[in-house]
Design a protein around this motif. Sequence first.
Motif, short mmCIF file in Angstrom:
data_model
loop_
_atom_site.label_atom_id
_atom_site.label_comp_id
_atom_site.label_asym_id
_atom_site.label_seq_id
_atom_site.Cartn_x
_atom_site.Cartn_y
_atom_site.Cartn_z
N ILE A 26 0.86 -1.19 0.00
CA ILE A 26 0.00 0.00 0.00
C ILE A 26 0.89 1.24 0.00
N THR A 27 0.66 2.13 -0.94
CA THR A 27 1.45 3.37 -1.04
C THR A 27 0.52 4.57 -1.05
N VAL A 28 0.86 5.57 -0.25
CA VAL A 28 0.08 6.82 -0.19
C VAL A 28 1.04 7.98 -0.46
N VAL A 29 0.65 8.88 -1.37
CA VAL A 29 1.48 10.04 -1.72
C VAL A 29 0.66 11.31 -1.54
N ASN A 30 1.26 12.27 -0.86
CA ASN A 30 0.63 13.58 -0.65
C ASN A 30 1.04 14.52 -1.78
N THR A 31 0.08 15.10 -2.47
CA THR A 31 0.38 16.00 -3.59
C THR A 31 0.29 17.48 -3.20
N ASN A 32 -0.06 17.76 -1.95
CA ASN A 32 -0.16 19.16 -1.50
C ASN A 32 1.21 19.68 -1.09
N PRO A 33 1.52 20.96 -1.36
CA PRO A 33 2.84 21.49 -0.97
C PRO A 33 3.12 21.39 0.52
N ALA A 34 2.11 21.51 1.34
CA ALA A 34 2.30 21.45 2.79
C ALA A 34 2.13 20.01 3.27
N SER A 35 2.86 19.66 4.30
CA SER A 35 2.74 18.32 4.87
C SER A 35 1.42 18.19 5.62
N CYS A 36 0.99 16.94 5.82
CA CYS A 36 -0.28 16.70 6.53
C CYS A 36 -0.19 15.37 7.26
N ARG A 37 -1.15 15.14 8.11
CA ARG A 37 -1.19 13.92 8.92
C ARG A 37 -2.25 12.97 8.35
N PHE A 38 -1.85 11.67 8.25
CA PHE A 38 -2.76 10.67 7.71
C PHE A 38 -2.74 9.42 8.58
N ASP A 39 -3.92 8.89 8.85
CA ASP A 39 -4.06 7.69 9.67
C ASP A 39 -4.03 6.47 8.75
N THR A 40 -2.93 5.70 8.80
CA THR A 40 -2.82 4.53 7.92
C THR A 40 -3.81 3.44 8.31
N GLY A 41 -4.31 3.50 9.53
CA GLY A 41 -5.29 2.50 9.95
C GLY A 41 -6.61 2.63 9.24
N ALA A 42 -6.81 3.74 8.53
CA ALA A 42 -8.06 3.92 7.80
C ALA A 42 -8.10 3.08 6.52
N LEU A 43 -6.93 2.56 6.10
CA LEU A 43 -6.86 1.74 4.89
C LEU A 43 -6.85 0.26 5.25
N TYR A 44 -7.49 -0.53 4.42
CA TYR A 44 -7.47 -1.98 4.64
C TYR A 44 -7.68 -2.69 3.30
N VAL A 45 -7.25 -3.96 3.27
CA VAL A 45 -7.34 -4.76 2.05
C VAL A 45 -8.42 -5.82 2.23
N VAL A 46 -9.27 -5.96 1.22
CA VAL A 46 -10.33 -6.96 1.22
C VAL A 46 -10.06 -7.94 0.09
N VAL A 47 -10.10 -9.25 0.41
CA VAL A 47 -9.90 -10.32 -0.58
C VAL A 47 -11.25 -10.98 -0.84
N THR A 48 -11.58 -11.08 -2.09
CA THR A 48 -12.86 -11.71 -2.49
C THR A 48 -12.62 -12.75 -3.57
N SER A 49 -13.62 -13.63 -3.68
CA SER A 49 -13.64 -14.62 -4.77
C SER A 49 -15.05 -14.61 -5.32
N GLY A 50 -15.21 -13.96 -6.46
CA GLY A 50 -16.55 -13.75 -6.98
C GLY A 50 -17.31 -12.83 -6.04
N LYS A 51 -18.47 -13.24 -5.55
CA LYS A 51 -19.23 -12.46 -4.59
C LYS A 51 -18.93 -12.87 -3.15
N ASP A 52 -18.05 -13.82 -2.97
CA ASP A 52 -17.74 -14.33 -1.64
C ASP A 52 -16.63 -13.49 -1.01
#
Length: 207
Positions: free
Chosen positions: A112-138
């Motif tokens: 997982i890669t996150v890039v900030n495009t704003n000139p000023a730095s900012c704070r981001f909570d990486t816990g807000a991202l998650y990966v979901v694995v599916t197989s068809g509708k399952d």
Amino acid sequence: MDTGTERQLSLDRYWRRRVAVLAGMAGAVGALVWACGGGSSGGGEKEPVRNAGAIDSGVPAAPPTAVPTVTITTTVTPEPAEGGGPCKPRDLVFTLTASKSYAARQSPRFGITVVNTNPASCRFDTGALYVVVTSGKDRIWSSGECRKGASGKRTLRRGVPSTAVVTWDRHRGCGGPPARPGTYVAALKGGKAGKDGKAGKRIFHLR
């Protein structure tokens, strides 16, 4: 010679001397006039005197040289602020990576890669991202549901990628039965990753 004759000779000599003197004076006056008038050597005609003022008035004065104007533009780039405020979703770019195939007993790893495009730095909570694995509708597995350990906030500077790796243990749910070999789909969700809450999908195979 008688007295009358002598008187006549004396008068003749007197007048000859007078004529000679007058002739010499006339010659001297003529020479003086010629010297003062700047005698011409080309036929006696005097060259007409030109009016310097008239000549100068006929030539237009040269225009003043134009001085070029130099404009200096200074662009000020804002310095990134340490520990800035929360990142705005529109300023973040998310990327999910995965291998196309995983051998038997090999645990899939998702980058997982996150890039900030704003000139000023900012704070981001990486816990807000998650990966979901599916197989068809399952729905097979979610890193958000089975996450171990707490995730913290990170300061994102402009253009500096923030990376994380999520590992799936190939089990259904959190500690369920092993997933069967086959084709699966991994998707990144949370944190408004992308316009529809997704940052693309990756298709991979379990052997």
